[in-house]
Motif scaffolding. Structure first.
Motif, short mmCIF file in Angstrom:
data_model
loop_
_atom_site.label_atom_id
_atom_site.label_comp_id
_atom_site.label_asym_id
_atom_site.label_seq_id
_atom_site.Cartn_x
_atom_site.Cartn_y
_atom_site.Cartn_z
N MET A 1 0.83 -1.19 0.00
CA MET A 1 0.00 0.00 0.00
C MET A 1 0.87 1.25 0.00
SD MET A 1 -3.09 1.08 -0.16
CE MET A 1 -4.07 -0.36 0.16
N GLU A 2 1.95 1.21 0.79
CA GLU A 2 2.85 2.37 0.83
C GLU A 2 3.44 2.64 -0.55
OE1 GLU A 2 4.69 2.37 5.29
OE2 GLU A 2 5.45 0.89 3.89
N GLN A 3 3.84 1.61 -1.26
CA GLN A 3 4.40 1.80 -2.60
C GLN A 3 3.36 2.40 -3.54
OE1 GLN A 3 5.68 -2.26 -3.35
NE2 GLN A 3 7.81 -1.58 -3.30
N THR A 4 2.12 1.94 -3.42
CA THR A 4 1.04 2.46 -4.27
C THR A 4 0.79 3.94 -3.98
OG1 THR A 4 0.02 0.28 -4.36
CG2 THR A 4 -1.38 2.16 -4.91
N ILE A 5 0.77 4.29 -2.72
CA ILE A 5 0.57 5.70 -2.34
C ILE A 5 1.72 6.55 -2.89
CG2 ILE A 5 0.51 7.30 -0.38
CD1 ILE A 5 -0.95 4.98 1.15
N LEU A 27 -2.67 9.13 6.71
CA LEU A 27 -2.34 7.80 7.23
C LEU A 27 -0.94 7.37 6.79
CD1 LEU A 27 -5.63 5.76 6.79
CD2 LEU A 27 -4.49 6.31 8.93
N ALA A 28 -0.58 7.72 5.58
CA ALA A 28 0.73 7.32 5.05
C ALA A 28 1.89 7.92 5.85
CB ALA A 28 0.85 7.72 3.57
N LEU A 29 1.63 9.00 6.54
CA LEU A 29 2.66 9.62 7.37
C LEU A 29 2.92 8.83 8.64
CD1 LEU A 29 1.53 13.36 7.04
CD2 LEU A 29 3.37 12.19 5.78
N HIS A 30 1.98 7.96 9.00
CA HIS A 30 2.07 7.17 10.23
C HIS A 30 1.88 5.70 9.87
CE1 HIS A 30 1.82 10.99 12.30
NE2 HIS A 30 0.79 11.27 11.52
N GLN A 79 -0.55 3.41 11.86
CA GLN A 79 -1.97 3.73 11.66
C GLN A 79 -2.45 3.25 10.30
OE1 GLN A 79 -2.32 7.93 12.31
NE2 GLN A 79 -2.30 7.73 14.54
N LEU A 80 -1.62 3.43 9.29
CA LEU A 80 -1.97 2.95 7.95
C LEU A 80 -2.18 1.44 7.98
CD1 LEU A 80 -2.39 3.31 4.89
CD2 LEU A 80 0.09 3.10 4.63
N PHE A 81 -1.26 0.72 8.61
CA PHE A 81 -1.36 -0.72 8.69
C PHE A 81 -2.64 -1.14 9.43
CE2 PHE A 81 -0.46 -4.83 10.71
CZ PHE A 81 -0.21 -5.59 9.57
N GLY A 82 -2.92 -0.49 10.55
CA GLY A 82 -4.13 -0.80 11.31
C GLY A 82 -5.40 -0.60 10.50
N GLU A 83 -5.48 0.50 9.80
CA GLU A 83 -6.65 0.78 8.96
C GLU A 83 -6.73 -0.18 7.78
OE1 GLU A 83 -9.35 2.84 9.13
OE2 GLU A 83 -8.66 3.13 11.18
N LEU A 84 -5.59 -0.48 7.18
CA LEU A 84 -5.55 -1.40 6.05
C LEU A 84 -6.06 -2.78 6.47
CD1 LEU A 84 -4.74 -2.20 3.17
CD2 LEU A 84 -2.42 -2.52 4.01
#
Length: 145
Positions: free
Chosen positions: A1-5, A88-91, A94-99
């Motif tokens: 997801m981080e790579q996609t963002i 979310l991408a900054l944290h 949190q991104l992982f939790g939401e994902l």
């Protein structure tokens, strides 16, 4: 997801086809950059030379999850990220939790299935059952020692 963002931010969004799928350029990029063992670019290109979103399941799943979570929207010929996913991408945590919440509880995992079956209830019910059974199994195993 981080790579996609990161890709979407660097490219002003993700290109879309006329049917609102991620375009071939992104599908090829995803096959090359995502570390999914059974979906490497080399393996996928053995079957065909042009990859579409549905040919690269990780790309399809990411698009679905981002759409379900409202982490972006289709604007003309691009998928544009929302402010919420940028925050979310900054944290990373949190991104992982939401994902995980979106992927486990909202994503339709039967989409890639050949049969049209949807288990009754909620994933939380099944995860709780697995947790209880695993816990019981561990105690039963210890007693047999």
């Amino acid at each position: 997801m981080e790579q996609t963002i990161r890709y979407a931010e660097e490219n002003g969004g993700i290109g879309l086809t006329q049917t609102k799928l991620f375009n071939q350029k992104f599908a090829h990029w995803g096959a090359r950059n995502f570390n999914w063992p059974t979906y490497s670019e080399e393996k996928l290109l053995r079957v065909q030379k042009v990859l579409n979103e549905w040919d690269v399941p990780p790309v399809m799943v990411i698009h679905d999850v981002m759409t379900i979570a409202k982490w972006g929207r289709h604007v003309k010929d691009k998928f544009q990220l929302s402010k919420s996913v940028r925050q979310l991408a900054l944290h990373r945590g949190q991104l992982f939790g939401e994902l995980i919440q979106q992927f486990l509880f909202r994503y339709n995992h039967g989409r890639m299935s050949r049969i049209d079956f949807q288990a009754p209830g909620d994933w939380r019910d099944f995860l709780n059952i697995i947790n209880v059974e695993a816990h019981e199994g561990m105690h039963a195993e210890r007693k047999s020692w």
